[in-house]
Design a protein around this motif. Structure first.
Motif, PDB file in Angstrom:
ATOM      1  N   ASP A  85      37.997  59.366  74.241  1.00  0.00           N
ATOM      2  CA  ASP A  85      39.230  60.563  75.117  1.00  0.00           C
ATOM      3  C   ASP A  85      39.138  61.930  74.280  1.00  0.00           C
ATOM      4  N   GLY A  86      37.878  61.937  73.752  1.00  0.00           N
ATOM      5  CA  GLY A  86      37.808  63.433  72.965  1.00  0.00           C
ATOM      6  C   GLY A  86      38.636  63.554  72.041  1.00  0.00           C
ATOM      7  N   LYS A  87      39.120  62.677  71.094  1.00  0.00           N
ATOM      8  CA  LYS A  87      40.086  62.839  69.960  1.00  0.00           C
ATOM      9  C   LYS A  87      39.494  63.796  68.730  1.00  0.00           C
ATOM     10  N   ASP A  88      38.269  63.718  68.510  1.00  0.00           N
ATOM     11  CA  ASP A  88      37.637  64.399  67.334  1.00  0.00           C
ATOM     12  C   ASP A  88      36.308  65.043  68.000  1.00  0.00           C
ATOM     13  N   PRO A  89      36.140  66.236  68.347  1.00  0.00           N
ATOM     14  CA  PRO A  89      34.712  66.637  68.837  1.00  0.00           C
ATOM     15  C   PRO A  89      33.820  66.567  67.818  1.00  0.00           C
ATOM     16  N   ARG A  90      34.017  66.435  66.548  1.00  0.00           N
ATOM     17  CA  ARG A  90      32.932  66.508  65.592  1.00  0.00           C
ATOM     18  C   ARG A  90      32.190  65.310  65.753  1.00  0.00           C
ATOM     19  N   GLY A  91      32.716  64.159  66.115  1.00  0.00           N
ATOM     20  CA  GLY A  91      31.873  63.087  66.498  1.00  0.00           C
ATOM     21  C   GLY A  91      30.872  63.177  67.578  1.00  0.00           C
ATOM     22  N   LEU A  92      30.859  64.139  68.436  1.00  0.00           N
ATOM     23  CA  LEU A  92      29.919  64.299  69.402  1.00  0.00           C
ATOM     24  C   LEU A  92      28.494  64.454  68.911  1.00  0.00           C
ATOM     25  N   ILE A  93      28.634  64.990  67.697  1.00  0.00           N
ATOM     26  CA  ILE A  93      26.943  65.434  67.110  1.00  0.00           C
ATOM     27  C   ILE A  93      26.267  64.143  66.743  1.00  0.00           C
ATOM     28  N   ARG A  94      27.190  63.123  66.059  1.00  0.00           N
ATOM     29  CA  ARG A  94      26.756  61.774  65.672  1.00  0.00           C
ATOM     30  C   ARG A  94      26.793  60.803  66.694  1.00  0.00           C
ATOM     31  N   ALA A  95      27.040  60.855  67.700  1.00  0.00           N
ATOM     32  CA  ALA A  95      27.016  59.934  68.754  1.00  0.00           C
ATOM     33  C   ALA A  95      25.547  59.581  69.531  1.00  0.00           C
ATOM     34  N   ASP A  96      25.414  58.535  69.753  1.00  0.00           N
ATOM     35  CA  ASP A  96      24.027  58.026  70.514  1.00  0.00           C
ATOM     36  C   ASP A  96      24.190  58.341  71.994  1.00  0.00           C
ATOM     37  N   VAL A  97      25.380  58.499  72.341  1.00  0.00           N
ATOM     38  CA  VAL A  97      25.462  59.041  73.813  1.00  0.00           C
ATOM     39  C   VAL A  97      26.919  59.454  73.842  1.00  0.00           C
ATOM     40  N   VAL A  98      27.143  60.302  74.948  1.00  0.00           N
ATOM     41  CA  VAL A  98      28.380  60.974  75.172  1.00  0.00           C
ATOM     42  C   VAL A  98      28.564  60.983  76.579  1.00  0.00           C
ATOM     43  N   LEU A  99      29.893  60.272  77.065  1.00  0.00           N
ATOM     44  CA  LEU A  99      30.245  60.094  78.147  1.00  0.00           C
ATOM     45  C   LEU A  99      31.419  61.203  78.657  1.00  0.00           C
ATOM     46  N   VAL A 100      31.077  61.907  79.754  1.00  0.00           N
ATOM     47  CA  VAL A 100      31.939  62.732  80.331  1.00  0.00           C
ATOM     48  C   VAL A 100      32.438  62.593  81.752  1.00  0.00           C
ATOM     49  N   GLY A 101      33.630  62.873  82.150  1.00  0.00           N
ATOM     50  CA  GLY A 101      34.096  62.614  83.586  1.00  0.00           C
ATOM     51  C   GLY A 101      35.839  62.860  83.494  1.00  0.00           C
ATOM     52  N   VAL A 102      36.127  62.703  84.709  1.00  0.00           N
ATOM     53  CA  VAL A 102      37.520  62.709  84.877  1.00  0.00           C
ATOM     54  C   VAL A 102      38.108  61.523  84.536  1.00  0.00           C
ATOM     55  N   SER A 103      39.608  61.480  84.554  1.00  0.00           N
ATOM     56  CA  SER A 103      40.366  60.502  84.115  1.00  0.00           C
ATOM     57  C   SER A 103      40.357  59.304  85.017  1.00  0.00           C
ATOM     58  N   ARG A 104      40.149  58.131  84.437  1.00  0.00           N
ATOM     59  CA  ARG A 104      39.801  56.604  85.122  1.00  0.00           C
ATOM     60  C   ARG A 104      38.356  56.482  85.855  1.00  0.00           C
ATOM     61  N   THR A 105      37.526  57.212  85.041  1.00  0.00           N
ATOM     62  CA  THR A 105      35.943  56.701  85.566  1.00  0.00           C
ATOM     63  C   THR A 105      35.403  55.845  84.608  1.00  0.00           C
ATOM     64  N   SER A 106      36.247  54.975  83.926  1.00  0.00           N
ATOM     65  CA  SER A 106      35.474  54.031  82.954  1.00  0.00           C
ATOM     66  C   SER A 106      35.209  54.583  81.734  1.00  0.00           C
ATOM     67  N   LYS A 107      35.385  55.546  81.244  1.00  0.00           N
ATOM     68  CA  LYS A 107      34.709  56.175  80.198  1.00  0.00           C
ATOM     69  C   LYS A 107      34.967  55.239  78.937  1.00  0.00           C
ATOM     70  N   THR A 108      36.205  54.977  78.789  1.00  0.00           N
ATOM     71  CA  THR A 108      36.266  53.783  77.505  1.00  0.00           C
ATOM     72  C   THR A 108      36.033  52.639  77.844  1.00  0.00           C
ATOM     73  N   PRO A 109      36.050  52.073  78.551  1.00  0.00           N
ATOM     74  CA  PRO A 109      35.450  50.482  78.855  1.00  0.00           C
ATOM     75  C   PRO A 109      33.770  50.480  78.739  1.00  0.00           C
ATOM     76  N   LEU A 110      33.344  51.575  78.998  1.00  0.00           N
ATOM     77  CA  LEU A 110      31.784  51.684  79.263  1.00  0.00           C
ATOM     78  C   LEU A 110      31.281  52.046  77.649  1.00  0.00           C
ATOM     79  N   SER A 111      32.258  52.882  76.988  1.00  0.00           N
ATOM     80  CA  SER A 111      31.954  53.187  75.611  1.00  0.00           C
ATOM     81  C   SER A 111      31.962  51.759  74.581  1.00  0.00           C
ATOM     82  N   MET A 112      32.968  51.197  75.173  1.00  0.00           N
ATOM     83  CA  MET A 112      33.045  49.804  74.303  1.00  0.00           C
ATOM     84  C   MET A 112      32.003  48.920  74.452  1.00  0.00           C
ATOM     85  N   TYR A 113      31.609  48.766  75.575  1.00  0.00           N
ATOM     86  CA  TYR A 113      30.477  47.843  76.152  1.00  0.00           C
ATOM     87  C   TYR A 113      29.097  48.277  75.437  1.00  0.00           C
TER      88      TYR A 113
END
Length: 270
Positions: free
Chosen positions: A135-163
């Protein structure tokens, strides 16, 4: 009791950590608790076994080994018996009993446990990453991520991140809200590792209404209004165009199905 002269040669077709730990645990049961351990890892040939046992014979040492390859186990046992060297086959008896119980043949593949452990810790690391950068808590992590998901609220960003995390992929996600400027880091990373998520306005309307009811709020709040939803989706679409990232429609899609499409996108981008 063990003394400073006690010597044990540890042989393994993997790292040999298991045998060494067993020897140390046994040594701790004696007053001095000391044993000189010579570990010989990644043994794949009989010549190395022969040379090690000759050294053990000279040092009046004991031999402990964890071989999963039957030929090496048998060769080591026979050679130790021939030279009257005390030995302990740590892995063999356990494997034989398991074979009897399961009625299956072992894989005879060294180092499987280490591989399983490595996979496990990578998965845990990815899960911790997903939680930390949800949920965009710390944008510094975006550089280290393998993938970054973006979208409006309730588009399953968190469940997809965990999966994705359970597949050892470090995923961060950023909500796109008209009133909040996206972090600058989002525009600094490779667009190939950003995936946009969109959804039909009508399904999002239903999802948000249910969310409000679950929170004990009225379902006609601005958050779930069609006007608000259309404005958010339009804003998010504009950001995704700027990012030039692939976009997936999650309307009526299971998390597993969307994840499969994400993995295909990520493989193409490598």
């Amino acid at each position: 009791m063990l003394d400073q002269k006690t010597c044990v040669y540890v042989l393994s077709d993997s790292l040999g950590e298991t045998a060494e730990l067993v020897v140390k645990a046994a040594a701790s049961q004696y007053n001095s608790g000391h044993a000189e351990i010579n570990r010989i890892p990644y043994v794949t040939d009989k010549e190395t076994v022969k040379e090690t046992i000759e050294d053990a014979e000279k040092d009046q040492a004991m031999v402990a080994f964890t071989f999963v390859i039957p030929e090496l186990r048998e060769y080591t046992v026979n050679l130790c018996k021939e030279k009257n060297i005390p030995f302990v086959d740590i892995m063999g008896p356990v494997m034989e009993q398991m074979a009897r119980i399961t009625n299956k043949k072992p894989r005879f593949e060294p180092g499987i446990l280490r591989k399983l452990d490595t996979d496990y810790f990578k998965r845990i690391e990815a899960i911790e990453f997903a939680v930390k950068y949800d949920d965009g808590k710390d944008p510094r992590g975006l550089i280290r991520a393998d993938v970054v998901l973006v979208g409006v609220s309730r588009t399953s960003k968190t469940p997809l991140s965990m999966y994705l995390a359970h597949k050892q992929i470090k995923a961060a996600n950023v909500p796109l809200v008209p009133e909040v400027k996206p972090p600058k880091e989002l525009f600094e990373i490779d667009p190939k590792k950003i995936i946009g998520l969109t959804i039909s306005p009508h399904q999002l309307n239903e999802i948000r209404k249910e969310r409000l009811l679950a929170l004990g709020l009225r379902d006609h709040a601005s958050y779930a209004s069609m006007e608000r939803i259309l404005a958010e989706l339009d804003y998010a679409e504009g950001i995704m165009r700027r990012l030039n990232c692939p976009v997936l429609d999650v309307t009526n899609k299971a998390v597993e199905e969307t994840t499969g499409k994400m993995l295909s996108i990520l493989r193409e981008g490598i």
